[in-house]
Design an enzyme around this catalytic site. Structure first.
Site, PDB file in Angstrom:
ATOM      1  N   ARG A 323      -6.455  -7.227   6.340  1.00 45.71           N
ATOM      2  CA  ARG A 323      -7.526  -6.243   6.294  1.00 45.71           C
ATOM      3  C   ARG A 323      -8.782  -6.770   7.005  1.00 45.71           C
ATOM      4  O   ARG A 323      -9.902  -6.542   6.583  1.00 45.71           O
ATOM      5  CB  ARG A 323      -7.845  -5.853   4.843  1.00 45.71           C
ATOM      6  N   ARG A 327     -13.538  -1.900   5.596  1.00 48.84           N
ATOM      7  CA  ARG A 327     -14.791  -1.290   5.154  1.00 48.84           C
ATOM      8  C   ARG A 327     -15.944  -2.276   5.034  1.00 48.84           C
ATOM      9  O   ARG A 327     -17.101  -1.862   4.924  1.00 48.84           O
ATOM     10  CB  ARG A 327     -14.558  -0.594   3.809  1.00 48.84           C
ATOM     11  N   ARG A 336     -15.185   5.398  10.567  1.00 50.35           N
ATOM     12  CA  ARG A 336     -14.535   6.051   9.419  1.00 50.35           C
ATOM     13  C   ARG A 336     -15.324   7.251   8.918  1.00 50.35           C
ATOM     14  O   ARG A 336     -14.736   8.227   8.412  1.00 50.35           O
ATOM     15  CB  ARG A 336     -14.380   5.009   8.308  1.00 50.35           C
ATOM     16  N   ASP A 372      -1.485   1.792   8.195  1.00 52.00           N
ATOM     17  CA  ASP A 372      -1.329   1.761   6.744  1.00 52.00           C
ATOM     18  C   ASP A 372       0.153   1.646   6.428  1.00 52.00           C
ATOM     19  O   ASP A 372       1.016   1.932   7.281  1.00 52.00           O
ATOM     20  CB  ASP A 372      -1.923   3.015   6.111  1.00 52.00           C
ATOM     21  N   TYR A 449       5.761   3.602  -4.444  1.00 52.43           N
ATOM     22  CA  TYR A 449       4.856   4.703  -4.117  1.00 52.43           C
ATOM     23  C   TYR A 449       5.597   6.034  -4.187  1.00 52.43           C
ATOM     24  O   TYR A 449       5.093   7.030  -4.715  1.00 52.43           O
ATOM     25  CB  TYR A 449       4.283   4.523  -2.709  1.00 52.43           C
TER      26      TYR A 449
END
Length: 640
Positions: A323, A327, A336, A372, A449
């Site tokens: 990552r 962010r 974003r 992702d 998931y």
């Protein structure tokens, strides 16, 4: 007049529109396309109208709480059928007294003709999801009788959603779908596609997909039709049609901003040239590309990162961060703020820009594509949504053994072309000496998931299926594993020098369950990948799994829950190891970061095969200058 930038520029367009076939043909031709429009379906009255009459009687006697109308044609047909047996005004008055919910503008137009005002109408894109949202927000259906006017076939998802909310659902069929009376134009279009004469194919209804494939089977061209459709630009009017295409294993390249024919044709015309060029470029690149992971002439071949993956001596310990483009960086937040996460993942130019900016700013020794774990699930039939504050959600999770049948194996890579283009764009934009890592979710994490529908602490549904239905579990893991092999090999062909599989949730398993229910599938993936390309196998949460995880991969990723020296003993010194600074350390001061990084390096003891990384992804709260300082510290302290 349309300019060359917003028209089809002579592209050949096949469309299956029926009711508005002349309109579709005129729009395509006006926008510079060669149009082949073939009606593909018609509504046929049912032989037995008993269901509609029963609905009317229940409505008149107050036994229907909510009536749902899905189509304009069906609404009009229902009134016509019912009023042959019931006084028209009495029936309309009963409708006016009941709670009525409409799917969209077409049944609303019929209501207005009838002088009726509905209680609610679902917003665009007018799918069953929006209808269920109306129920959730305005009319909770628990213990109520909800009548649903069907359109040709039952809307299984809507009915299941209402029943899950406690409704007693009354299905009201009023017509059925059939092939057109003259199937000649439909068969001609099917043959044109199969013979490679078409550039783009336009669908405005889910049933068109069914009838196209049915017609192809009847004339004996289904296999070449499917093969050519993987080369064509496929445009869908909206989510319901897209779901049908994906359920048939067909890629979807374009959806308009509004689920209307006009928007579909005009927006497709404006983007068709770029989309066609991109799709063909990706396909050609992947078809002819050779894996580049063992290209000894490439500038990145002797990079510290790849040398460490091969357990060769290095001038310093190489470092990259999971990552590392995220962010915590202002540059990422600026991009974003303009796009949803899924939109961003589908923009290869922005994905490359984000990652290359991070690599340059941090000074790391490898890049990983910006994407992702979960987009692979969309073309496999899962309804993926990223919800602000809640993260990724699967709106149609697998819970029972029979549900596994609707998880589609990724037979071709076209639906994920944006990922492969991201690989190619990032490889092109990176400095030549920086290796690029591709990645995928591991089969257990993707299965979790798929089953849980989102994040979980107990993994109750996952473990229930695994233990109660082992055959179904195995089938799900097989479909995921074979899909991951195709996905990663395509990334390698597009320009990745190494790949990583992320098993973010595998730590919830015992050693025995991992060995029995997961490890065989991960081994299958490793065996199916292009040789010569390092595989990084990363899992979190349970260090006891490391000896088993070490059976798969060239590099074993380690989280911070175990010391690096102990981890290396667990996996064996014939493996490279990646890790394993606690990401939270970067929230401390520089002295603490240096001390903790040195502790990790000391445990590695200079042995060949160490790739420095965090034990998980960079935390959002991390100061950027702390991440930059870590890179400099590791390079300095590990210099040979």
């Amino acid at each position: 007049m349309a300019t060359s930038s917003d028209n089809f520029n002579g592209a050949t367009i096949a469309a299956f529109e029926s009711r508005r076939a002349p309109d579709a043909e005129r729009m395509i031709q006006r926008l510079g396309g060669r149009a082949f429009v073939s009606p593909s379906m018609r509504e046929v009255a049912l032989d037995d109208d008993r269901a509609a009459i029963d609905f009317a009687n229940l409505l008149l006697t107050g036994q229907v709480d909510i009536a749902v109308f899905l189509t304009g044609v069906g609404t009009r047909r229902l009134v016509e059928v019912v009023t042959k047996h019931v006084d028209r005004q009495r029936f309309l008055d009963a409708l006016a007294d009941a709670t009525t919910v409409l799917r969209g503008p077409k049944p609303l137009a019929v209501f207005r003709e009838l002088g009726l005002t509905p209680n609610a109408s679902a917003p665009e894109p007018n799918t069953w999801r929006e209808l269920l949202a109306v129920f959730d927000e305005q009319y909770p259906p628990a213990n109520l009788t909800v009548a649903v006017q069907e359109y040709g076939v039952p809307n299984v998802s809507l009915i299941a959603g209402l029943e899950a909310r406690g409704a007693n659902v009354l299905s009201v069929p009023v017509y059925r779908w059939a092939l057109p009376e003259d199937t000649g134009p439909l068969e001609a279009n099917v043959r044109r596609i199969a013979e490679g004469e078409i550039d783009a194919v336009v669908f405005t209804s889910a049933q068109q997909v069914v009838h196209m494939l049915q017609s192809a089977a009847q004339v004996g061209v289904e296999e070449p039709l499917r093969r050519q459709l993987s080369q064509n630009l496929i445009a869908s009017v909206g989510p319901t049609t897209t779901e049908m295409l994906r359920s048939q294993g067909l890629p979807v390249d374009f959806e308009p901003s509004h689920p209307k024919l006009g928007h579909l044709i005009t927006e497709l015309a404006a983007q068709s040239g770029e989309l066609l060029a991109r799709k063909r470029s990706i396909r050609e690149r992947i078809d002819v590309a050779q894996p580049s992971g063992d290209n000894e002439q490439a500038a990145w071949h002797d990079s510290p990162f790849l040398r460490a993956c091969r357990r060769e001596p290095v001038p310093y310990t190489p470092l990259w961060l999971m990552r590392q483009a995220g962010r915590y960086m202002a540059e990422y937040r600026a991009v974003r703020s303009q796009h949803s996460f899924l939109e961003l993942c589908r923009r290869p130019d922005l994905c490359s820009e984000i990652m290359c900016t991070a690599v340059e700013k941090l000074g790391v020794d490898a890049a990983i594509i910006f994407s992702d774990l979960l987009p692979i699930l969309e073309p496999m039939g899962l309804d993926l949504e990223f919800v602000a504050g809640d993260g990724p959600q699967i709106n149609n999770p697998v819970r029972e053994a029979g549900d596994v049948d609707r998880v589609l194996e990724l037979e071709n890579i076209d639906a994920l072309g944006f990922v492969y283009e991201t690989v190619a764009a990032t490889r092109r934009d990176l400095p030549e000496h920086i290796p690029l890592i591709g990645f995928a979710g591991a089969p257990f994490t993707l299965a979790s998931y798929t089953i849980e529908g989102g994040s979980s602490r107990s993994f109750l549904h996952t473990k229930t299926l695994m233990h109660r239905e082992p055959a179904a579990w195995n089938e799900l893991m097989q479909r995921l594993s074979r899909s991951i092999i195709r996905y990663l090999n395509a990334q390698i062909a597009a320009g990745a020098q190494a790949v990583q599989i992320f098993d973010s949730w595998v730590g919830c398993l015992s050693v025995g369950d991992y060995a029995a229910h997961v490890l065989p599938h991960v081994k299958q993936i490793a065996a199916g990948l292009h040789p010569g390309v390092p595989l990084i196998h990363f899992g979190t949460g349970n260090p006891a799994l490391l000896p088993l995880m070490a059976e798969v991969g060239d590099v074993i990723g380690v989280d911070w829950r175990i010391g690096l020296a102990d981890a290396w003993e667990a996996v064996g010194h014939d493996k490279a190891v990646q890790g394993n600074l606690d990401p939270a350390v970067l929230l401390g001061d520089l002295a603490a970061i240096r001390a903790q990084a040195k502790a990790v390096l000391d445990q590695a003891a200079g042995r060949p095969g160490h790739v420095f990384n965090l034990g998980h992804g960079v935390l959002q709260q991390t100061p950027v200058d702390h991440a930059c300082a870590l890179v400099d510290m590791v390079h300095e302290m590990s210099a040979r």
